[in-house]
Motif scaffolding. Structure first.
Motif, PDB file in Angstrom:
ATOM      1  N   ASN A  53      48.624  87.226 -49.430  1.00 31.14           N
ATOM      2  CA  ASN A  53      49.181  86.440 -50.524  1.00 31.14           C
ATOM      3  C   ASN A  53      50.350  87.187 -51.148  1.00 31.14           C
ATOM      4  N   ILE A  84      50.699  82.894 -53.640  1.00 31.90           N
ATOM      5  CA  ILE A  84      50.765  81.875 -52.598  1.00 31.90           C
ATOM      6  C   ILE A  84      50.447  82.532 -51.266  1.00 31.90           C
ATOM      7  N   ASN A 133      54.941  77.256 -47.171  1.00 34.49           N
ATOM      8  CA  ASN A 133      54.557  78.074 -48.326  1.00 34.49           C
ATOM      9  C   ASN A 133      55.637  79.105 -48.636  1.00 34.49           C
ATOM     10  N   GLN A 171      52.642  75.533 -41.702  1.00 29.96           N
ATOM     11  CA  GLN A 171      52.231  75.419 -43.103  1.00 29.96           C
ATOM     12  C   GLN A 171      52.594  76.677 -43.883  1.00 29.96           C
ATOM     13  N   TYR A 172      52.397  77.840 -43.251  1.00 32.32           N
ATOM     14  CA  TYR A 172      52.773  79.092 -43.914  1.00 32.32           C
ATOM     15  C   TYR A 172      54.281  79.145 -44.159  1.00 32.32           C
ATOM     16  N   GLU A 216      58.294  77.694 -50.753  1.00 35.40           N
ATOM     17  CA  GLU A 216      57.924  77.646 -52.175  1.00 35.40           C
ATOM     18  C   GLU A 216      58.018  79.032 -52.801  1.00 35.40           C
ATOM     19  N   VAL A 223      50.723  83.317 -47.529  1.00 37.57           N
ATOM     20  CA  VAL A 223      51.827  83.253 -46.572  1.00 37.57           C
ATOM     21  C   VAL A 223      51.404  83.667 -45.168  1.00 37.57           C
TER      22      VAL A 223
END
Length: 291
Positions: A172, A165, A65, A61-62, A68, A167
């Motif tokens: 963040n 975001i 991220n 998931q990281y 993005e 990470v």
């Protein structure tokens, strides 16, 4: 204690059943590649596997991220590169106008037309989006920085607020770039050009202002570059974390095929031996005597 034929038969059947279960378990491990296929096989291994699996999912998931983050930073840098190109062209026009002296009607009209197009392009760059999010609108990502209905740039703290975001655990990265003031000043500068074109004066001072805005653009891009470098370091760290988590999960769950195949061959040999010995121990039946 007297050992009966019935006891021998029951013991043999029980041992054969145990042998079948053992071989079945080994075959299932070879088919699935996993040491355990249900919690009852080994609760400790299952619990550890769940923990390692959660770690792998978290890292994945990281990594999404991080994708993005890179999209935001790359799009921001590309947009500001476009702003820099506009300012360079604006400087060329201003330099030509300052050196021309008295401009004719056609020259003024041509400069005015191109300046208007450059101004519209800067406004479009201010509304750059990644997906459905406006990257220069601060935390108000659902709204454009330049409002085409009002013909003005939005104002307020929300349009300058940072967007971050996550990470990694507790880490963040800021992906937004505060350029609200810069875009407004550039737009106002274009507005002043209209008066300069009408009078043919003031272009020398405009060139100085353009140089100042170019410095601002370079400063913003340098900040984006620094954050991109950190994002790359975080990406490398996540890859290492992913590799470590998957290795731990594999060591915990995956079978050693060489060992498991050897165990299965051994179990089959023992099973055959059990069948052979059982056949010898079992007493002959009446039919065997009648042959």
């Amino acid at each position: 204690m007297r050992v009966t034929q019935s006891m021998l038969s029951q013991n043999m059947l029980r041992n054969l059943s145990s042998s079948y279960n053992n071989m079945g378990k080994l075959q299932e491990q070879l088919n699935t590649g996993k040491k355990v296929n249900r919690p009852s096989d080994d609760p400790v291994v299952v619990m550890k596997g769940m923990g390692y699996g959660m770690q792998v999912n978290k890292v994945e998931q990281y990594q999404k991220n991080m994708g993005e983050v890179n999209n935001w930073l790359d799009s921001s840098d590309d947009a500001l590169d476009g702003v820099g190109q506009v300012l360079h062209r604006m400087k060329e026009l201003a330099t030509n106008a300052a050196n021309t002296g008295t401009m004719g009607e056609n020259e003024r009209k041509a400069i005015e037309t191109e300046m208007n197009q450059l101004r519209e392009h800067v406004r479009d760059l201010a509304n750059t989006k990644v997906g459905d999010k406006h990257i220069f609108s601060g935390s108000m990502t659902d709204k454009p920085l330049f409002n085409k209905d009002t013909g003005k740039f939005e104002d307020g703290k929300s349009f300058s607020a940072n967007v971050e975001i996550e990470v990694f655990d507790g880490i963040n990265l800021r992906v937004s770039t505060d350029v609200n003031k810069m875009f407004k000043e550039i737009d106002d500068m274009f507005g002043e050009v209209e008066g300069m074109i009408a009078t043919g004066e003031g272009f020398s001072g405009l060139i100085t202002s353009i140089d100042s805005k170019l410095d601002t653009v370079l400063s913003k891009r340098a900040d984006i570059g620094a954050r991109s470098n950190r994002a790359e370091l975080m990406h490398n760290r996540l890859e290492m974390q992913e590799g470590a988590a998957k290795k731990q999960r594999s060591q915990n769950e995956d079978v050693n095929f060489e060992k498991t195949i050897t165990d299965l061959i051994t179990a089959e040999s023992i099973h055959r031996a059990t069948l052979s010995v059982g056949a010898r121990i079992m007493q002959p039946s009446l039919m065997d005597f009648l042959r």
